[in-house]
Design an enzyme around this catalytic site. Structure first.
Site, PDB file in Angstrom:
ATOM      1  N   HIS A 175       0.893  -1.211   0.044  1.00 40.56           N
ATOM      2  CA  HIS A 175       0.023   0.197   0.082  1.00 40.56           C
ATOM      3  C   HIS A 175       0.885   1.184  -0.057  1.00 40.56           C
ATOM      4  O   HIS A 175       1.889   1.354   0.550  1.00 40.56           O
ATOM      5  CB  HIS A 175      -1.057  -0.012   1.095  1.00 40.56           C
ATOM      6  CG  HIS A 175      -0.306  -0.025   2.559  1.00 40.56           C
ATOM      7  ND1 HIS A 175       0.124   1.352   2.992  1.00 40.56           N
ATOM      8  CD2 HIS A 175      -0.053  -0.848   3.485  1.00 40.56           C
ATOM      9  CE1 HIS A 175       0.348   0.871   4.527  1.00 40.56           C
ATOM     10  NE2 HIS A 175       0.449  -0.311   4.720  1.00 40.56           N
TER      11      HIS A 175
ATOM     12  N   ASP B 250      -0.428   4.518   0.877  1.00 38.12           N
ATOM     13  CA  ASP B 250      -0.744   5.215   1.665  1.00 38.12           C
ATOM     14  C   ASP B 250      -0.074   5.207   3.080  1.00 38.12           C
ATOM     15  O   ASP B 250       0.547   4.137   3.403  1.00 38.12           O
ATOM     16  CB  ASP B 250      -2.200   5.252   1.818  1.00 38.12           C
ATOM     17  CG  ASP B 250      -2.810   4.123   2.575  1.00 38.12           C
ATOM     18  OD1 ASP B 250      -2.283   2.982   2.091  1.00 38.12           O
ATOM     19  OD2 ASP B 250      -3.604   4.072   3.372  1.00 38.12           O
TER      20      ASP B 250
ATOM     21  N   ASP C  91       6.197   1.695   7.596  1.00 36.52           N
ATOM     22  CA  ASP C  91       4.827   1.225   6.808  1.00 36.52           C
ATOM     23  C   ASP C  91       4.235   2.145   5.856  1.00 36.52           C
ATOM     24  O   ASP C  91       3.354   3.062   6.041  1.00 36.52           O
ATOM     25  CB  ASP C  91       3.879   1.343   8.045  1.00 36.52           C
ATOM     26  CG  ASP C  91       2.394   0.709   8.006  1.00 36.52           C
ATOM     27  OD1 ASP C  91       2.297   0.017   6.916  1.00 36.52           O
ATOM     28  OD2 ASP C  91       1.597   0.692   8.603  1.00 36.52           O
TER      29      ASP C  91
ATOM     30  N   GLU D 135      -4.965   1.597   2.690  1.00 38.77           N
ATOM     31  CA  GLU D 135      -4.892   0.576   3.531  1.00 38.77           C
ATOM     32  C   GLU D 135      -5.171   1.029   5.015  1.00 38.77           C
ATOM     33  O   GLU D 135      -5.434   0.109   5.828  1.00 38.77           O
ATOM     34  CB  GLU D 135      -3.554  -0.034   3.616  1.00 38.77           C
ATOM     35  CG  GLU D 135      -3.495  -1.374   3.871  1.00 38.77           C
ATOM     36  CD  GLU D 135      -3.046  -1.488   5.362  1.00 38.77           C
ATOM     37  OE1 GLU D 135      -3.198  -2.635   6.116  1.00 38.77           O
ATOM     38  OE2 GLU D 135      -2.354  -0.525   5.827  1.00 38.77           O
ATOM     39  N   GLU D 136      -4.864   2.338   5.269  1.00 39.96           N
ATOM     40  CA  GLU D 136      -4.576   2.515   6.698  1.00 39.96           C
ATOM     41  C   GLU D 136      -6.113   3.119   7.250  1.00 39.96           C
ATOM     42  O   GLU D 136      -6.009   3.922   8.220  1.00 39.96           O
ATOM     43  CB  GLU D 136      -3.693   3.690   6.871  1.00 39.96           C
ATOM     44  CG  GLU D 136      -2.210   3.044   6.533  1.00 39.96           C
ATOM     45  CD  GLU D 136      -1.764   2.330   7.513  1.00 39.96           C
ATOM     46  OE1 GLU D 136      -2.302   1.964   8.580  1.00 39.96           O
ATOM     47  OE2 GLU D 136      -0.448   1.996   7.307  1.00 39.96           O
TER      48      GLU D 136
ATOM     49  N   GLU E 144       4.636  -5.857   3.637  1.00 44.20           N
ATOM     50  CA  GLU E 144       4.556  -4.965   4.944  1.00 44.20           C
ATOM     51  C   GLU E 144       5.746  -5.253   5.820  1.00 44.20           C
ATOM     52  O   GLU E 144       6.320  -6.098   5.753  1.00 44.20           O
ATOM     53  CB  GLU E 144       3.192  -5.763   5.712  1.00 44.20           C
ATOM     54  CG  GLU E 144       1.981  -5.214   5.389  1.00 44.20           C
ATOM     55  CD  GLU E 144       1.490  -3.877   5.577  1.00 44.20           C
ATOM     56  OE1 GLU E 144       2.141  -3.106   6.426  1.00 44.20           O
ATOM     57  OE2 GLU E 144       0.272  -3.520   5.201  1.00 44.20           O
TER      58      GLU E 144
ATOM     59  N   HIS F 244       3.515   3.705  12.133  1.00 43.98           N
ATOM     60  CA  HIS F 244       2.653   4.663  13.017  1.00 43.98           C
ATOM     61  C   HIS F 244       3.381   5.339  13.999  1.00 43.98           C
ATOM     62  O   HIS F 244       2.655   6.315  14.343  1.00 43.98           O
ATOM     63  CB  HIS F 244       1.327   4.180  13.246  1.00 43.98           C
ATOM     64  CG  HIS F 244       0.483   3.306  12.444  1.00 43.98           C
ATOM     65  ND1 HIS F 244      -0.625   2.922  12.203  1.00 43.98           N
ATOM     66  CD2 HIS F 244       0.724   2.918  10.857  1.00 43.98           C
ATOM     67  CE1 HIS F 244      -0.875   2.345  11.498  1.00 43.98           C
ATOM     68  NE2 HIS F 244      -0.101   2.101  10.730  1.00 43.98           N
TER      69      HIS F 244
HETATM   70 ZN   LIG Z   1       1.091  -1.231   6.357  1.00 42.09          ZN
END
Ligand SMILES: [Zn+2]
Length: 356
Positions: free
Chosen positions: A69, A71, A95, A125-126, A154, A332
């Site tokens: 992903h 994003d 991430d 995705e988030e 990932e 994150h």
């Molecule tokens: Zn991720």
């Protein structure tokens, strides 16, 4: 913005981080990826919304789907990226723009992989699952995702994580009878009745369950509690929201039946659920991949406890694993950072497997 895919993979990861793409704002980055991949004669490039798919069509007997992903969660004053002490610092470094850089670099430089490859770069995705770009492709163009084995880039610390636990959320509701709190004996306190639920959860010991040779740790937790309306009244209702993370050998139905077993006699309402994914490590293709990873990164194989998009491939009948640079515990985080040697080692491992 122009992306240089064939140069240094760490510089590419940094360039991706420096093109901020929090969920819903991926268009500029998706455009840059589409432009860069479209310049490569060995790839056919497709697009759906802000998801970009690039395929080789070499007539190979098998096809790998390699996805990531594009994003991120919102920026936290950590863009543009910077490098220090062997780390790439900044939003997305873990991430998962390190993993996206790995995939983009190999998409550009492997013009004749020994398997055909479908490279997937997707949006959203988030955020809420219904917006997920990979899910949207699966609905709109399931044929784009056809393949024999899928790898999601990932962050796994350059290990291979097979399958993932399933997850479900239920509301467990207690009923009481309202009364003035000066005369509680006239009513039945629904919050007090919730103590049975909490005690059962507190006493519950989650199981370790072996699936295809990997041990998955389950978890059953109260995640929210609501009850009571006014402060001088015995409440007549209370709701405990419970999240159950269950091994990929269990169906959603079996998992729900288990929650009923742990909390007998209570009203239990299923709110949402997603089955897990079996690790699928028994196939020779996956074994070859594990050997290549072990040779290049020393990486071993283990289970994934959280739910990931690997389960979307599992739904399509495609065995899938997570494999990418970076420590998932830093995803994150405001101090998100990825070891640059992991970005290089993961790229080398995946490239070696595709050119054995
Ligand atoms: Zn991720």
């Amino acid at each position: 913005m122009a992306l240089e895919l064939s140069g240094d993979v760490v510089a590419l990861a940094a360039a991706l981080c420096d093109s901020p793409s929090p969920s819903g704002e991926e268009t500029a980055l998706a455009d840059a990826i589409e432009t860069a991949l479209s310049a490569l004669p060995h790839l056919t490039v497709l697009r759906d919304g802000d998801a970009v798919v690039a395929r080789t069509d070499l007539g190979r007997a098998r096809r790998a789907v390699i996805a990531g992903h594009i994003d991120t969660v919102p920026i936290a004053s950590n863009v543009p990226s910077w490098q220090a002490d062997g780390m790439l610092w900044g939003r997305g470094s873990v991430d998962m723009k390190g993993g996206v850089a790995m995939a983009l670099h190999l998409a550009a430089t492997l013009s004749a992989p020994r398997w055909d490859v479908t490279w997937v770069f997707y949006d959203h995705e988030e955020v809420a699952a219904e917006l997920n770009g990979l899910g949207r492709i699966a609905r709109n163009h399931p044929e784009w995702l056809a393949g024999d084995f899928a790898i999601l880039g990932e962050p796994t610390g350059a290990q291979v994580e097979g399958g993932c636990n399933g997850t479900l959320r239920v509301e467990v509701r207690t009923k009481g009878v309202t009364a003035h709190s000066a005369r509680p004996w006239m009513g039945v306190n629904a919050i007090h009745k919730a103590t049975e639920i909490l005690a059962a959860l507190d006493a519950h010991e989650a199981a370790d369950i072996e699936v295809d040779g990997l041990v998955y740790r389950e978890a059953l937790s109260a995640v929210k509690i609501e009850g009571g309306r006014v402060l001088n009244s015995v409440p007549d209702s209370c709701t405990v929201t419970v999240n159950y993370r269950f091994a990929p050998s269990k169906s959603v139905e079996a998992a729900l039946a288990y929650v009923h077993e742990v909390l007998p006699g209570h009203e239990i309402v299923l709110m949402d659920a997603a089955a897990g994914a079996r690790p699928g490590l028994d196939s020779p293709a996956v074994q070859e991949f594990l050997s290549a990873v072990h040779a290049h990164t020393g990486g071993e194989v283990g289970p994934k406890y959280g739910w990931t998009d690997v389960a979307r491939f599992s739904e399509l009948g495609i065995p899938a694993v997570n494999f990418g640079p970076g420590d998932a515990l830093l995803a994150h985080a405001d101090d998100e950072r990825c070891p640059t040697d992991q970005i290089r080692a993961c790229t080398a491992a995946l490239g070696a497997w595709l050119t054995l």
